[in-house]
Scaffold this active site. Structure first.
Site, PDB file in Angstrom:
ATOM      1  CG  ASN A  63      -2.375   0.524   0.706  1.00 15.70           C
ATOM      2  OD1 ASN A  63      -2.476   1.587   0.103  1.00 15.70           O
ATOM      3  ND2 ASN A  63      -3.418  -0.229   1.023  1.00 15.70           N
ATOM      4  NE  ARG A  64      -2.328   4.743  -3.499  1.00 10.94           N
ATOM      5  CZ  ARG A  64      -3.169   3.738  -3.771  1.00 10.94           C
ATOM      6  NH1 ARG A  64      -3.649   2.992  -2.781  1.00 10.94           N
ATOM      7  NH2 ARG A  64      -3.526   3.481  -5.005  1.00 10.94           N
ATOM      8  CG  HIS A  89       1.880  -2.169  -3.864  1.00 12.37           C
ATOM      9  ND1 HIS A  89       1.152  -2.195  -2.686  1.00 12.37           N
ATOM     10  CD2 HIS A  89       0.952  -2.210  -4.884  1.00 12.37           C
ATOM     11  CE1 HIS A  89      -0.131  -2.261  -2.974  1.00 12.37           C
ATOM     12  NE2 HIS A  89      -0.287  -2.265  -4.278  1.00 12.37           N
ATOM     13  CG  HIS A 162      -1.715  -6.786  -5.231  1.00  9.79           C
ATOM     14  ND1 HIS A 162      -2.767  -6.680  -6.107  1.00  9.79           N
ATOM     15  CD2 HIS A 162      -1.437  -5.516  -4.827  1.00  9.79           C
ATOM     16  CE1 HIS A 162      -3.097  -5.411  -6.267  1.00  9.79           C
ATOM     17  NE2 HIS A 162      -2.308  -4.684  -5.481  1.00  9.79           N
ATOM     18  CE1 TYR A 164      -5.690  -6.075 -10.147  1.00  7.72           C
ATOM     19  CE2 TYR A 164      -3.735  -7.231  -9.353  1.00  7.72           C
ATOM     20  CZ  TYR A 164      -4.363  -6.059  -9.758  1.00  7.72           C
ATOM     21  OH  TYR A 164      -3.666  -4.876  -9.769  1.00  7.72           O
ATOM     22  CG  ASP A 227      -7.173   1.390  -4.570  1.00 11.26           C
ATOM     23  OD1 ASP A 227      -6.916   0.468  -3.764  1.00 11.26           O
ATOM     24  OD2 ASP A 227      -6.292   1.993  -5.218  1.00 11.26           O
ATOM     25  CD  GLN A 264      -6.475  -0.416  -0.074  1.00 12.11           C
ATOM     26  OE1 GLN A 264      -6.328  -0.267   1.146  1.00 12.11           O
ATOM     27  NE2 GLN A 264      -6.588   0.608  -0.902  1.00 12.11           N
ATOM     28  CD  GLU A 291      -4.418  -5.377  -2.382  1.00 16.43           C
ATOM     29  OE1 GLU A 291      -3.261  -4.961  -2.118  1.00 16.43           O
ATOM     30  OE2 GLU A 291      -5.198  -4.746  -3.119  1.00 16.43           O
TER      31      GLU A 291
END
Length: 326
Positions: A63-64, A89, A162, A164, A227, A264, A291
């Site tokens: 994440n950020r 990430h 991560h 999908y 998101d 997330q 996540e």
């Protein structure tokens, strides 16, 4: 590549680049298998710009982080800025999704264990971090992921997977009819750059309210796509179910359990039709991620759970994706 198949025919495949889950074949209500995770047929795909962290182990900090900066024990650190003005990430060149991990097939269970030693200063993170990620496939159709990490000097850490998902199959064009429940009363409020403000937003009456199961697509147009970090109910450190997804046509169900404080929820807003396995086009909102992790920008938010790891401690994190049918 490493492969495991359980007694019901469910099959998982992993590759050592990024300790990545590359395939996950899950039965529907008729017993028909479909691969429900996005990925590529070869290493070149994973090394290309088409890869947006598909199936990988994400770190050192998933994440950020605002402006890629944090302070630990009075020392300022500057990480790579790779998501607008912010860090995302783990970095640009040697984040955990881009390195090759040591791997061994499990002998006492179905699965694989990956190990990576990230040296002090890699991607400007402090401390030599030794990490293991163990994937276990059970005979009741659950995929368990156990993370452990130790460091030789104070550092920060936030790991996640991560993957999908599309429970109708990885090439299906959208997930808007998937029905989702998330056990979270709040999300972490964010600014225009998806950086937490430090405040919490009650989900009641908003498009983020998935406390009662409903279609992902019901209110997605109001915000353009999800998101966001959901603040999961229950005790951090205690393994509990925090989400459930149902795909009505196939009958597949995925239940998510974790011991982490957040998850997330991402609806693949950044995908642009890149070609994946078997030539399938991976489109915007054609998949979703759940996540499990700590909160984004936790090192800079005193009210968030700590992301610090000390030499005397062991980081542990468990996530379970359990599959069933309805």
């Amino acid at each position: 590549m490493y492969v495991a198949t359980n007694s019901q025919g469910m099959t998982a495949r992993w590759i050592s680049r990024g300790a990545t889950l590359s395939e996950l074949h899950v039965p529907d209500r008729e017993g028909e298998l479909a691969d429900v995770v996005l990925g590529f047929d070869d290493v070149a795909g994973y090394e290309s710009g088409r890869n947006q962290h598909f199936g990988c182990t994400t770190g050192r900090f998933a994440n950020r982080i605002k402006q890629g900066r944090f302070t630990l024990d009075g020392i300022d650190y500057q990480l790579a800025v790779n998501n607008g003005p912010n860090h995302l990430h783990g970095g640009k060149l040697r984040s955990m999704d881009k390195v090759v991990w040591e791997a061994e097939q499990l002998t006492d269970a179905l699965g694989v264990r990956f190990r990576y030693i990230s040296p002090d200063g890699e991607e400007n993170f402090p401390g030599t971090l030794t990490t293991t990620v163990t994937y276990t496939l059970t005979d009741d159709n659950a995929l368990r992921i156990d993370y452990e990490a130790t460091t030789d000097k104070p550092t920060i850490i936030n790991l996640t997977n991560h993957s999908y998902f599309n429970l109708a199959g990885h090439g299906n064009p959208n997930i808007l009819d998937h029905e989702l429940r998330i056990d979270a009363d709040r999300i972490t409020a964010v600014d225009d750059e998806s950086i937490p403000t430090g405040e919490f937003l009650d989900v009641a009456g908003t498009p983020f309210d998935f406390r009662t199961q409903h279609r992902i697509g019901d209110r997605i147009e109001e915000i353009g796509g999800y998101d966001h970090n959901c603040v999961t109910n229950g005790q951090w450190g205690s393994l509990r179910e925090i989400a459930e997804v149902v795909e009505p046509q196939s009958g597949r169900i995925m239940r998510v359990s974790t011991d982490q404080p957040g998850v997330q929820f991402y609806t693949a807003n950044g995908l642009g039709g890149q070609l994946g396995k078997g030539g399938a086009a991976y489109t915007k909102q054609g998949s979703f991620c759940l996540e499990t992790q700590n909160f984004p920008d936790a090192p800079n938010q005193p009210s968030f759970p700590s992301a610090e790891l000390r030499p005397s401690e062991t980081y542990r994190h468990t996530c379970i994706y359990a599959f069933d049918v309805v």
